[in-house]
Design an enzyme around this catalytic site. Structure first.
Site, PDB file in Angstrom:
ATOM      1  N   ARG A  78      38.255  46.393  47.322  1.00  0.00           N
ATOM      2  CA  ARG A  78      38.720  46.383  45.959  1.00  0.00           C
ATOM      3  C   ARG A  78      40.200  47.045  45.680  1.00  0.00           C
ATOM      4  NH1 ARG A  78      37.295  47.981  40.134  1.00  0.00           N
ATOM      5  NH2 ARG A  78      36.490  45.725  39.175  1.00  0.00           N
ATOM      6  N   GLU A 169      36.518  45.107  33.333  1.00  0.00           N
ATOM      7  CA  GLU A 169      35.678  45.041  32.180  1.00  0.00           C
ATOM      8  C   GLU A 169      35.847  44.777  30.869  1.00  0.00           C
ATOM      9  OE1 GLU A 169      34.478  49.966  33.785  1.00  0.00           O
ATOM     10  OE2 GLU A 169      36.126  49.650  32.594  1.00  0.00           O
ATOM     11  N   GLU A 271      31.638  48.970  39.540  1.00  0.00           N
ATOM     12  CA  GLU A 271      32.039  50.824  39.632  1.00  0.00           C
ATOM     13  C   GLU A 271      31.363  51.340  39.441  1.00  0.00           C
ATOM     14  OE1 GLU A 271      35.101  51.034  36.970  1.00  0.00           O
ATOM     15  OE2 GLU A 271      36.532  48.664  37.308  1.00  0.00           O
TER      16      GLU A 271
END
Length: 373
Positions: A78, A169, A271
């Site tokens: 990522r 996020e 995450e």
């Protein structure tokens, strides 16, 4: 030096214990289904290497960090993308180079667009300086153009993105104030602009929408109800889940089961991380402390770190449409010059005690979790 010696001894001691099934693992047998995504966010690796970071296998032999990760069955890299960061890292050019390295090692590519010049997360979603004065239609065009520019360059290089995250996020939206949570038509239009162009570059690319607080079912339902009602196209629901911030593994499981069934989508943890110690390797205070270790439910030891990661992986594997887990910044060890603030070369690193390499750069036992999950 004494601190490093103690940590090296602690890291070595749990290896045999991790290889032997514990009472906890006997009570919760290993899932038969392997995770399709066993990932690592290596966004800071290039900068760390440029400032002298060294990585070693568990036996002390030096090796390329991505090679070590791949040897432990990590199969997805990522990489975050910033627009015009002050330090020149996480740009299109840097991402292209890292993508080539990852693909050469047989890893799939997960691109994480922040649509910012620096960190974007639930508490801040700042526009890039170059976009600050744009009217909304100009801002939407900038999202399309930036997304296309990066993804098309990756495709042309022969390293196409397998997963593309539109915003990072984004519980509270992105590109504030235009795309904030309280203006869903604008937020949906920005997300759709990025997602549509990602599919235009390659229809095989899977579009990911990513929220923090992996156990927050009420908040996530509200968010995705709005997104689906406004026709935002996406393929995968991703969450961040840090046990010490976001709740228990069971709260994560309950949320992922509900989200995947409610919206008919695959789910993944984009995450997670945990500390192997509460000590620090540079003067910057660590994010992970003794209080957070108590909240997370696992000791701040190499074995505790491995158990925490195993718990997250087992939860995702238990969800019928659970894709996998991405560990956040496992290679971000403490190196002077490679700190957290792209605008401040003197900034330190508050993350090194959550890396998957110890303070001497040796691979920690938690990496072995990816070999078995």
């Amino acid at each position: 030096m004494r601190r490093r010696t103690m940590l090296a001894a602690a890291a070595a001691a749990p290896v045999a214990a991790v290889a032997t099934p514990s009472a906890a693992s006997a009570a919760n047998p290993r899932p038969r289904r392997r995770l399709a995504v066993r990932g690592a966010d290596v966004s800071t690796l290039a900068k760390n290497e440029d400032f002298g970071a060294v990585y070693r296998r568990a036996d002390g032999r030096r090796a390329d960090a991505l090679t070590i990760l791949r040897e432990h069955d990590v199969n997805v890299a990522r990489l975050k993308v910033w627009v015009n960061p002050a330090d020149g890292y996480n740009t299109k050019a840097k991402v292209l180079r890292m993508a080539a390295r990852a693909k050469a090692r047989g890893m799939r590519l997960f691109i994480d667009f922040h649509y910012s010049d620096a960190w974007a997360d639930p508490g801040k979603q700042h526009k890039p300086a170059a976009w600050a004065t744009y009217a909304f239609e100009e801002l939407k065009a900038a999202v399309r153009d930036h997304t296309y520019d990066v993804l098309h360059a990756l495709h042309r290089q022969g390293t196409p993105a397998d997963f593309v995250q539109i915003g990072n996020e984004i519980n509270g939206g992105l590109l504030w104030p235009d795309g904030r949570w309280d203006n869903w038509p604008n937020l949906a239009a920005l997300l759709t602009a990025g997602a549509t162009v990602a599919k235009a570059v390659s229809n095989r690319t899977r579009v990911v929408l990513h929220l923090a607080e992996g156990g927050n079912n009420g908040g996530h339902r509200w968010w995705f109800d709005n997104a689906t009602a406004l026709g935002v196209p996406f393929d995968v629901i991703a969450v961040s889940h840090y046990l010490y911030w976001h709740g228990t593994a069971e709260s994560l499981r309950a949320n992922l089961v509900d989200l995947s069934a409610r919206y008919g989508k695959d789910v993944l943890v984009a995450e997670t991380a945990y500390g192997f110690t509460t000590e620090e390797d540079d003067p910057t205070p660590q994010i992970f402390t003794a209080d957070l270790a108590a909240a997370g439910g696992h000791p701040a030891t190499p074995r505790g770190q491995a158990d925490a990661l195993r718990a997250i992986c087992d939860v995702v594997a238990s969800v019928p449409r659970g894709l996998g887990v991405v560990y956040w910044e496992p290679t971000w060890t403490a190196v002077p010059g490679a700190g957290w603030d792209p605008a401040d070369p003197t900034s330190g690193n508050g993350w090194e005690n959550q890396a998957l390499f110890d303070f001497d750069g040796r691979a920690l036992p938690a990496l072995d979790v990816f070999r078995t999950r």
